[in-house]
Scaffold this active site. Structure first.
Site, mmCIF file in Angstrom:
data_model
loop_
_atom_site.group_PDB
_atom_site.id
_atom_site.type_symbol
_atom_site.label_atom_id
_atom_site.label_comp_id
_atom_site.label_asym_id
_atom_site.label_seq_id
_atom_site.Cartn_x
_atom_site.Cartn_y
_atom_site.Cartn_z
ATOM 1 N N PHE A 32 0.860 -1.179 0.000
ATOM 2 C CA PHE A 32 0.000 0.000 0.000
ATOM 3 C C PHE A 32 0.907 1.243 0.000
ATOM 4 O O PHE A 32 0.842 2.091 0.887
ATOM 5 C CB PHE A 32 -0.967 -0.010 1.190
ATOM 6 C CG PHE A 32 -2.234 0.749 0.876
ATOM 7 C CD1 PHE A 32 -3.120 0.264 -0.074
ATOM 8 C CD2 PHE A 32 -2.524 1.947 1.488
ATOM 9 C CE1 PHE A 32 -4.277 0.967 -0.414
ATOM 10 C CE2 PHE A 32 -3.684 2.668 1.160
ATOM 11 C CZ PHE A 32 -4.556 2.163 0.212
ATOM 12 N N LEU A 33 1.722 1.291 -1.026
ATOM 13 C CA LEU A 33 2.842 2.232 -1.062
ATOM 14 C C LEU A 33 2.387 3.682 -1.217
ATOM 15 O O LEU A 33 1.383 3.971 -1.860
ATOM 16 C CB LEU A 33 3.770 1.866 -2.216
ATOM 17 C CG LEU A 33 4.286 0.419 -2.197
ATOM 18 C CD1 LEU A 33 5.165 0.159 -3.413
ATOM 19 C CD2 LEU A 33 5.047 0.107 -0.913
ATOM 20 N N HIS A 37 7.398 5.613 0.948
ATOM 21 C CA HIS A 37 8.043 4.379 0.471
ATOM 22 C C HIS A 37 8.880 4.684 -0.777
ATOM 23 O O HIS A 37 9.997 4.192 -0.933
ATOM 24 C CB HIS A 37 6.994 3.338 0.076
ATOM 25 C CG HIS A 37 6.215 2.763 1.210
ATOM 26 N ND1 HIS A 37 4.872 2.983 1.368
ATOM 27 C CD2 HIS A 37 6.592 1.960 2.252
ATOM 28 C CE1 HIS A 37 4.439 2.342 2.438
ATOM 29 N NE2 HIS A 37 5.454 1.727 3.004
ATOM 30 N N VAL A 176 8.858 11.307 5.943
ATOM 31 C CA VAL A 176 8.276 12.097 4.851
ATOM 32 C C VAL A 176 6.878 12.513 5.297
ATOM 33 O O VAL A 176 6.110 11.702 5.813
ATOM 34 C CB VAL A 176 8.206 11.271 3.546
ATOM 35 C CG1 VAL A 176 7.610 12.096 2.416
ATOM 36 C CG2 VAL A 176 9.596 10.767 3.171
#
Ligand code: PAF
Length: 281
Positions: A32-33, A37, A176
């Protein structure tokens, strides 16, 4: 891009690349990037000649009341994103491939896992360390990259690599964030529109702590109270923990005299969110 389901196949490709002298860099994920990632994947590309990403929702690291079944999954989308990043191989094993019925060996990093998330998610880091060691043995990377958002996980992996004398360089990559500061996480999908503003309270409370420390407040108990009060002014929130710890040992600090990690876990509705920040006096 190779899509590999079997351990034997992944090992064969890795062995071949190693025989050619390639440097393998590895990004383990549960799929579920999102952009965080992909930032790890870009870093992997920068550091190695062959990039491997694993996608495996590891049942061993979920407690019996946790979200293993509902954890978001979208393999087709993940593969498309990884193709765009020109990843060399994606390792996508099944649960049966990773944990055959007679599986009985576990890895436990004992001390670093006692506090923070480890105190609430019993067995979680045993599941993480076990799967990561297995993945390391299968993918045989020279370098592996993990996000600093899961700060305790990163420290646990570093300790395991050191204790078990693995020849793998572990790289931590800065958290991030979305434009508004929310740390990216696959679990952000659980946050509803109404809860979204409350989810920002984690990051805002970390900034607040940083400001208070700079203003001279050095007592973690006062800081914790301020942060907790602030977070609880937001609807749908329930603080699980807020801790100020030594960045390496993860032991709680009594007075903030040098840089410390402030880490917290907060429920926002049904989503359990974590975040952390290095705070310097
Ligand atoms: O951080 C994660 O996504 C997982 O804990 C990891 C490292 C892939 C192990 O399952």
């Amino acid at each position: 891009m190779e899509i590999i389901k079997e351990i034997s196949e992944m090992k064969k490709i890795s062995n071949f690349w190693k025989s050619k002298g390639y440097k393998i860099s590895f990004v383990p994920t549960m799929g579920f990037l999102h952009a965080a990632h992909l930032a790890l994947v870009k870093k992997a590309r920068e550091l190695g000649n062959k990039v491997v990403v694993s996608i495996f929702v590891n049942p061993l690291q979920f407690g019996p009341t946790e979200d293993f079944k509902e954890y978001p999954r979208d393999l087709e989308r993940d593969l498309k994103l990884l193709r765009e990043e020109k990843v060399d191989a994606v390792f996508v094993p099944t649960v049966e491939e990773m944990y055959p019925p007679d599986f009985q060996t576990y890895v436990e990093v004992t001390k670093l896992t006692q506090g923070l998330c480890g105190a609430y998610r019993i067995g979680h880091f045993k599941g993480v360390a076990t799967v990561v060691l297995k993945l390391f043995n299968i993918v045989k990377p020279d370098i592996a990259i993990f996000g600093e958002k899961d700060y305790q996980q990163l420290q646990v992996i570093k300790q395991m690599v050191k204790d078990l004398n693995l020849d793998i360089e572990i790289i931590g990559y800065p958290t991030v964030r979305e434009k508004d500061g929310l740390a990216m996480s696959s679990r952000n999908i659980y946050i509803s529109k109404e809860e979204r503003n409350s989810a920002l309270s984690l990051y805002k409370s970390l900034l607040m702590a940083q400001k208070l420390v700079k203003e001279g407040i050095k007592d973690p108990r006062i800081l914790k109270k301020e942060m907790e009060n602030f977070i609880h002014t937001h609807p749908f929130t329930k603080v699980q923990y807020i801790e100020f710890v030594d960045p390496e040992t993860l032991e709680p600090v009594e007075v903030i005299q040098k840089p410390v990690i402030c880490a917290l876990a907060v429920y926002v509705g049904k989503a359990r969110l974590i975040d952390n920040m290095l705070i310097s006096p």
